[in-house]
Scaffold this active site. Structure first.
Site, mmCIF file in Angstrom:
data_model
loop_
_atom_site.group_PDB
_atom_site.id
_atom_site.type_symbol
_atom_site.label_atom_id
_atom_site.label_comp_id
_atom_site.label_asym_id
_atom_site.label_seq_id
_atom_site.Cartn_x
_atom_site.Cartn_y
_atom_site.Cartn_z
ATOM 1 C CE1 TYR A 149 95.831 56.635 25.393
ATOM 2 C CE2 TYR A 149 97.030 58.476 26.362
ATOM 3 C CZ TYR A 149 96.971 57.141 25.979
ATOM 4 O OH TYR A 149 98.044 56.327 26.202
ATOM 5 N NE ARG B 73 87.378 36.061 24.913
ATOM 6 C CZ ARG B 73 88.333 36.510 25.710
ATOM 7 N NH1 ARG B 73 88.628 35.868 26.816
ATOM 8 N NH2 ARG B 73 89.003 37.603 25.425
ATOM 9 C CD GLU C 120 87.480 44.455 24.690
ATOM 10 O OE1 GLU C 120 86.963 44.290 23.577
ATOM 11 O OE2 GLU C 120 88.630 44.082 24.955
HETATM 12 P P1 ADP Z 1 91.007 45.971 21.934
HETATM 13 O O1 ADP Z 1 89.698 45.249 21.828
HETATM 14 O O2 ADP Z 1 91.609 46.280 20.598
HETATM 15 O O3 ADP Z 1 91.953 45.300 22.879
HETATM 16 P P2 ADP Z 1 90.192 47.921 23.980
HETATM 17 O O4 ADP Z 1 89.086 48.878 23.815
HETATM 18 O O5 ADP Z 1 89.957 46.766 24.888
HETATM 19 O O6 ADP Z 1 90.654 47.421 22.529
HETATM 20 O O7 ADP Z 1 91.456 48.709 24.463
HETATM 21 C C1 ADP Z 1 92.715 48.060 24.552
HETATM 22 C C2 ADP Z 1 93.667 48.900 25.344
HETATM 23 O O8 ADP Z 1 93.873 50.185 24.721
HETATM 24 C C3 ADP Z 1 93.232 49.222 26.750
HETATM 25 O O9 ADP Z 1 93.521 48.179 27.669
HETATM 26 C C4 ADP Z 1 94.058 50.476 27.018
HETATM 27 O O10 ADP Z 1 95.393 50.106 27.286
HETATM 28 C C5 ADP Z 1 94.034 51.202 25.685
HETATM 29 N N1 ADP Z 1 92.876 52.145 25.623
HETATM 30 C C6 ADP Z 1 91.674 51.921 25.043
HETATM 31 N N2 ADP Z 1 90.860 52.999 25.200
HETATM 32 C C7 ADP Z 1 91.572 53.920 25.896
HETATM 33 C C8 ADP Z 1 91.299 55.242 26.388
HETATM 34 N N3 ADP Z 1 90.116 55.841 26.203
HETATM 35 N N4 ADP Z 1 92.279 55.873 27.070
HETATM 36 C C9 ADP Z 1 93.480 55.289 27.271
HETATM 37 N N5 ADP Z 1 93.804 54.063 26.837
HETATM 38 C C10 ADP Z 1 92.878 53.368 26.155
#
Ligand code: ADP
Length: 447
Positions: free
Chosen positions: A202, A291, A287
């Site tokens: 995190y 698109r 990710e």
């Molecule tokens: P989703 O597809 O549900 O939006 P993401 O993987 O894109 O999921 O993550 C969404 C958000 O969650 C990120 O923009 C960030 O704010 C938080 N997040 C995801 N992974 C982490 C991580 N390893 N450490 C801190 N924040 C994270």
């Protein structure tokens, strides 16, 4: 080139795509629900087809109706916009089976990137830096504890099928891990019908930085720089900038080249965005979106390249109009997402817009499908427009944005405009000094 494109979307993005198609001399077909019969994208299209009642699942998500609309009108390609069916691999496959071109990547590439574990594995294989964590799904608590101890706390448990920020849980210490694992798993099962979860480090104060890429499907890839989308509320982007105030030219071309090479090696076709968290000079893949994104406009502002033109060219087999060497970055751009929402609570505020006046002048672009007298239906997302401002540098861009926000009038409903007027005057924002938690902390202070 295509003769006729059907636009499987609504609102500002349907209009955005329609404009690009018209410029290329391509006929356009709008589809709409009964709630959108008087929408701007329907008025401006060459033809329109009503595809069902207001709920999205019966209209904008109804694949059979959309394919039928293509057959009736003789459309030879479909642009999905963003949201709705834009990342639906089955939709891409069904169109291909009907000899209709999906303006986007292959169903297989959508599928890979739609599964977060598979996406992360693929990213790593392609040389993209990822967040340290489990190699794949974690099976039990014992394994989770071992991995967490290896990478160090805090850790985050994430759903493989995740989206929209659901199925994510943070464990600050080993004592939190058991509950975090169980809740993430049950949320993921309930929300996505798939309870596979994985674990990663995190990051505590990251920025959200994403790279715009394009692949020609034949082994060439380019990047168009990055966008900084750190100002978010509940993982929803609110304000976006290009370029990021946090990166220097060396970091920009380093991460950009990694992404361009990766999409080239993947044989990817069309527009995509590789999203990263960025902390202490390091990038961590989270990710890939397969698109066009809402915030593509700021990339257009600083590169002068019409991304929808490029999508249409690539999908029709015409290749990209630019090579990496042709792509230059000019000045700075900011996008504000104007939502029909209360600017403090973000509760949606549908209703009739009694007066709508947009700003103008050098460096100002407003993408919106609404007009004075337009009634916002309560069924869809609350984005009513995007204000995009371009300047020769960030200071000029901010000055121009402040002026443009003053000119913008939307009466009859609540909008997020007052929030942007507040943000543009904030010293942290002026200094570009913010991370992904800044906005929520600012809102919590109630300043
Ligand atoms: P989703 O597809 O549900 O939006 P993401 O993987 O894109 O999921 O993550 C969404 C958000 O969650 C990120 O923009 C960030 O704010 C938080 N997040 C995801 N992974 C982490 C991580 N390893 N450490 C801190 N924040 C994270």
């Amino acid at each position: 080139m295509f003769q006729k494109i059907l636009i499987a979307n609504r609102g500002e993005i349907a209009l955005r795509v329609l404009r690009a198609a018209k410029e290329l001399g391509i006929q356009t077909v709008a589809v709409h629900s009964t709630a959108d019969a008087d929408a701007m994208h329907v008025r401006l299209a060459d033809e329109s087809v009503c595809i069902g009642p207001p709920p999205s699942r019966d209209s904008y998500l109804n694949i059979h109706q959309i394919v039928a609309a293509c057959e009736i009108t003789g459309a030879d390609a479909v642009h999905p916009g963003y949201g709705f069916l834009s990342e639906n691999a089955k939709f891409a496959d069904i169109l291909a089976a009907h000899n209709i071109t999906f303006i986007g990547p292959s169903g297989d590439h959508i599928r890979i990137m739609g599964d977060k574990i598979e996406a992360k594995r693929t990213a790593k294989r392609l040389g993209i830096p990822v967040v340290p964590g489990s190699e794949g799904a974690v099976s039990d608590e014992k394994e989770a504890k071992r991995i967490a101890a290896e990478i160090g706390y805090p850790v985050i448990i994430k759903a493989s099928a995740g989206g929209g920020g659901r199925g994510m849980k943070v464990a600050l210490t080993e004592a939190d891990l058991e509950i975090a694992l169980a809740t993430a798993r049950s949320e993921a099962g309930a929300a996505f019908g798939d309870d596979a979860v994985y674990i990663e480090k995190y990051l505590q104060k990251p920025r959200h930085i994403e790279v715009q890429i394009f692949g020609d499907g034949a082994g060439k890839g380019v990047h168009l720089g990055e966008r900084d989308c750190s100002l978010q509320r509940r993982h929803q982007k609110v304000w976006e900038e290009a370029n990021s105030p946090a990166l220097n030219a060396e970091e920009r071309s380093r991460i950009g080249d990694i992404c361009a090479n990766a999409v080239a090696n993947l044989g990817y076709s069309g527009a995509g965005t590789i999203e990263f968290l960025y902390e202490n000079g390091e990038f961590y893949f989270i990710e890939m979106n397969t698109r066009l994104q809402v915030e593509h406009t700021i990339t257009e502002a600083i590169t002068g390249i019409d991304l929808v033109h490029e999508q249409i060219r690539v999908a029709s087999g015409g290749g990209l109009s630019v090579t990496q060497n042709d792509i230059r970055f000019h000045g700075h751009a900011i996008e504000c997402r104007i939502n029909a929402e209360d600017p403090r609570t973000f509760v949606p505020s549908p209703g009739t817009i009694t007066h709508f006046h947009t700003p103008g002048g050098l460096g100002i672009r407003v993408d919106s499908g609404v007009y004075s007298g337009y009634r916002i239906p309560p069924y869809y997302d609350s984005l009513i427009g995007k204000l995009i401002v371009h300047g020769r540098n960030r200071v000029e861009c901010m000055m121009r944005l402040r002026r443009a926000l003053d000119e913008f009038v939307v009466d009859g409903i609540k909008t997020t405009l007052p929030l942007f007027r507040e943000l543009v005057g904030n010293p942290d924002i002026a200094n570009g000094d913010y991370d992904i938690h800044w906005l929520e902390k600012h809102l919590a202070k109630g300043e």
